[in-house]
Design an enzyme around this catalytic site. Sequence first.
Site, PDB file in Angstrom:
ATOM      1  N   ARG A  83       0.745  -0.871   0.177  1.00  0.00           N
ATOM      2  CA  ARG A  83      -0.491  -0.050  -0.294  1.00  0.00           C
ATOM      3  C   ARG A  83       0.585   1.250  -0.064  1.00  0.00           C
ATOM      4  O   ARG A  83       2.251   1.335   0.639  1.00  0.00           O
ATOM      5  CB  ARG A  83      -0.672   0.290   1.001  1.00  0.00           C
ATOM      6  CG  ARG A  83      -2.055  -1.260   1.435  1.00  0.00           C
ATOM      7  CD  ARG A  83      -3.102  -0.268   0.378  1.00  0.00           C
ATOM      8  NE  ARG A  83      -4.335  -1.314   0.001  1.00  0.00           N
ATOM      9  CZ  ARG A  83      -4.530  -2.530  -0.841  1.00  0.00           C
ATOM     10  NH1 ARG A  83      -3.734  -2.822  -1.815  1.00  0.00           N
ATOM     11  NH2 ARG A  83      -5.693  -2.994  -0.518  1.00  0.00           N
TER      12      ARG A  83
ATOM     13  N   HIS B 166      -0.938   1.018 -10.032  1.00  0.00           N
ATOM     14  CA  HIS B 166      -1.980   0.095  -8.896  1.00  0.00           C
ATOM     15  C   HIS B 166      -2.931  -0.836  -9.274  1.00  0.00           C
ATOM     16  O   HIS B 166      -3.774  -1.200  -9.408  1.00  0.00           O
ATOM     17  CB  HIS B 166      -2.907   0.468  -7.714  1.00  0.00           C
ATOM     18  CG  HIS B 166      -3.457   0.516  -6.155  1.00  0.00           C
ATOM     19  ND1 HIS B 166      -3.413   0.560  -5.529  1.00  0.00           N
ATOM     20  CD2 HIS B 166      -3.556  -1.293  -5.569  1.00  0.00           C
ATOM     21  CE1 HIS B 166      -3.828  -0.002  -4.060  1.00  0.00           C
ATOM     22  NE2 HIS B 166      -3.515  -1.800  -5.412  1.00  0.00           N
TER      23      HIS B 166
HETATM   24  N1  LIG Z   1      -0.753  -3.773  -5.801  1.00  0.00           N
HETATM   25  C1  LIG Z   1      -2.068  -4.410  -5.496  1.00  0.00           C
HETATM   26  O1  LIG Z   1      -2.367  -4.721  -6.101  1.00  0.00           O
HETATM   27  C2  LIG Z   1      -2.317  -5.038  -4.244  1.00  0.00           C
HETATM   28  C3  LIG Z   1      -3.314  -6.428  -4.656  1.00  0.00           C
HETATM   29  C4  LIG Z   1      -3.511  -7.126  -3.520  1.00  0.00           C
HETATM   30  C5  LIG Z   1      -3.084  -6.817  -1.809  1.00  0.00           C
HETATM   31  N2  LIG Z   1      -2.660  -5.552  -1.826  1.00  0.00           N
HETATM   32  C6  LIG Z   1      -1.637  -5.682  -0.844  1.00  0.00           C
HETATM   33  O2  LIG Z   1      -0.904  -7.261  -0.001  1.00  0.00           O
HETATM   34  C7  LIG Z   1      -1.118  -6.728   1.317  1.00  0.00           C
HETATM   35  C8  LIG Z   1      -0.394  -8.185   1.759  1.00  0.00           C
HETATM   36  O3  LIG Z   1      -1.385  -9.315   1.226  1.00  0.00           O
HETATM   37  P1  LIG Z   1      -1.761 -10.511   2.159  1.00  0.00           P
HETATM   38  O4  LIG Z   1      -3.205 -11.068   1.763  1.00  0.00           O
HETATM   39  O5  LIG Z   1       0.010 -11.037   1.589  1.00  0.00           O
HETATM   40  O6  LIG Z   1      -2.215 -10.262   3.675  1.00  0.00           O
HETATM   41  P2  LIG Z   1      -2.081 -11.200   5.069  1.00  0.00           P
HETATM   42  O7  LIG Z   1      -1.751 -12.264   5.017  1.00  0.00           O
HETATM   43  O8  LIG Z   1      -2.682 -10.764   5.528  1.00  0.00           O
HETATM   44  O9  LIG Z   1      -0.405 -10.378   5.315  1.00  0.00           O
HETATM   45  C9  LIG Z   1       0.226  -9.537   6.065  1.00  0.00           C
HETATM   46  C10 LIG Z   1       1.920 -10.367   6.087  1.00  0.00           C
HETATM   47  O10 LIG Z   1       2.474  -8.792   6.698  1.00  0.00           O
HETATM   48  C11 LIG Z   1       2.810  -9.644   8.511  1.00  0.00           C
HETATM   49  N3  LIG Z   1       2.857  -7.852   9.096  1.00  0.00           N
HETATM   50  C12 LIG Z   1       1.559  -6.719   8.749  1.00  0.00           C
HETATM   51  N4  LIG Z   1       1.763  -6.561  10.345  1.00  0.00           N
HETATM   52  C13 LIG Z   1       3.352  -6.137   9.953  1.00  0.00           C
HETATM   53  C14 LIG Z   1       4.050  -5.280  10.805  1.00  0.00           C
HETATM   54  N5  LIG Z   1       4.166  -4.757  11.622  1.00  0.00           N
HETATM   55  N6  LIG Z   1       5.523  -5.944  11.261  1.00  0.00           N
HETATM   56  C15 LIG Z   1       5.651  -6.605  10.239  1.00  0.00           C
HETATM   57  N7  LIG Z   1       5.025  -7.717   9.967  1.00  0.00           N
HETATM   58  C16 LIG Z   1       4.101  -7.039   9.544  1.00  0.00           C
HETATM   59  C17 LIG Z   1       1.826 -10.150   9.044  1.00  0.00           C
HETATM   60  O11 LIG Z   1       2.641 -11.453   9.473  1.00  0.00           O
HETATM   61  P3  LIG Z   1       2.180 -12.471  10.488  1.00  0.00           P
HETATM   62  O12 LIG Z   1       2.631 -12.976   9.507  1.00  0.00           O
HETATM   63  O13 LIG Z   1       3.447 -12.137  12.062  1.00  0.00           O
HETATM   64  O14 LIG Z   1       0.930 -11.898  11.165  1.00  0.00           O
HETATM   65  C18 LIG Z   1       1.460 -11.378   6.905  1.00  0.00           C
HETATM   66  O15 LIG Z   1       3.027 -12.330   6.864  1.00  0.00           O
HETATM   67  C19 LIG Z   1      -2.135  -5.937   1.690  1.00  0.00           C
HETATM   68  O16 LIG Z   1      -3.416  -6.538   2.484  1.00  0.00           O
HETATM   69  C20 LIG Z   1      -2.509  -4.760   0.717  1.00  0.00           C
HETATM   70  O17 LIG Z   1      -2.277  -3.823   1.099  1.00  0.00           O
HETATM   71  C21 LIG Z   1      -1.263  -4.932  -2.785  1.00  0.00           C
END
Ligand SMILES: NC(=O)c1ccc[n+]([C@@H]2O[C@H](COP(=O)([O-])OP(=O)(O)OC[C@H]3O[C@@H](n4cnc5c(N)ncnc54)[C@H](OP(=O)(O)O)[C@@H]3O)[C@@H](O)[C@H]2O)c1
Length: 314
Positions: free
Chosen positions: A229, A277
């Site tokens: 993000r 994005h």
């Molecule tokens: N650009 C685009 O087109 C696009 C598309 C889809 C998604 N996204 C973004 O990608 C993000 C991630 O998606 P996801 O499905 O992989 O999410 P997810 O499964 O919820 O994984 C989030 C990861 O981030 C880690 N995390 C969260 N807060 C943290 C912190 N304070 N310090 C260190 N690590 C932290 C979590 O740690 P833990 O494992 O310890 O919980 C987890 O490993 C979404 O939230 C979205 O914003 C972007």
Amino acid sequence: MSLLLAMTGWHVEDWRARFQGLLPEMPIVVLGEAFDRRAVHYVASWKHPPGSLTGLPNLAAIFSLGAGVDFLFADDKLPAAPIARVVDSDLTARMSEYIVLHCLLHLRQQRRYDRQQRAGVWDDDRFQPAAHSVRVGIMGLGELGQDAATKLKVMGFDVAGWSRSPKAIEGLPCFSGDDGMKAFLARTDILVSLLPLTADTRGIINAELLSGLAQGGRLGGPFLINAGRGGLQVEADILAALDAGTLKGATLDVFETEPLPSESRLWTHPGVVVTPHNAAMSEPEAVASLVAAQIRRLEAGEPLQHVVDPARGY
Ligand SMILES: NC(=O)c1ccc[n+]([C@@H]2O[C@H](COP(=O)([O-])OP(=O)(O)OC[C@H]3O[C@@H](n4cnc5c(N)ncnc54)[C@H](OP(=O)(O)O)[C@@H]3O)[C@@H](O)[C@H]2O)c1
């Protein structure tokens, strides 16, 4: 019992038709039109206007129509119903395509060759570092980060990850929390951000973090790829590091302000790749099917999947 569609920037009537096809027995109502608020059991939201989901006394669940949920927690009047997000294998695969593409683009100096081609320059430079000599560090080891790690390893990169909680993943050195950050950055030539935007991660890609990246690596300096993000990054700090040469290049899919303002230097900086994005889009049909399946699970008394923790913010 009805499903309320609450979205901005998307064609709501297309979504109504999709959901009506999948849930023919369920009235589908739309924010902005007259509807019985007591009948709403489910909300499907994409960037609903903050405050617009109040007064829904029988709400059983809120569905984000995307992988991220930061827009939901930006609404300080969000009802206290369980929240589920989209986890879609197709979206995950697309994100990994993007991450692999841009790691390879920086490894293989493709932007330089684009410039040389435009100038008609044949420079058969022999400097081609091997993928295994380049250390990629993935911030965020969730659905997206772990898949990207697997696919980057197939390409030969030396991959590690960093997350909030400690992890043990076979073949992947894992770092976590504030304690693990310094060592993680120090072994990172290409930093990949796949973090959610939360109170803890806002502005995390700042001057201090960038100054911790490895400077002696095979690429001649570190690179950044942010597809999480825009709120994760401090763009002034990224530009300053690029200008100083302590950051060699960046691929940015997300921005502090979107669309990226025309006056932003990121548009024209030679070290920056800008994408609008769209690193990983979901097919609307797939998203609607996933949400409809979740509603059917709840109706059958089964637990909701992919539930978000409001305390963590993701
Ligand atoms: N650009 C685009 O087109 C696009 C598309 C889809 C998604 N996204 C973004 O990608 C993000 C991630 O998606 P996801 O499905 O992989 O999410 P997810 O499964 O919820 O994984 C989030 C990861 O981030 C880690 N995390 C969260 N807060 C943290 C912190 N304070 N310090 C260190 N690590 C932290 C979590 O740690 P833990 O494992 O310890 O919980 C987890 O490993 C979404 O939230 C979205 O914003 C972007």
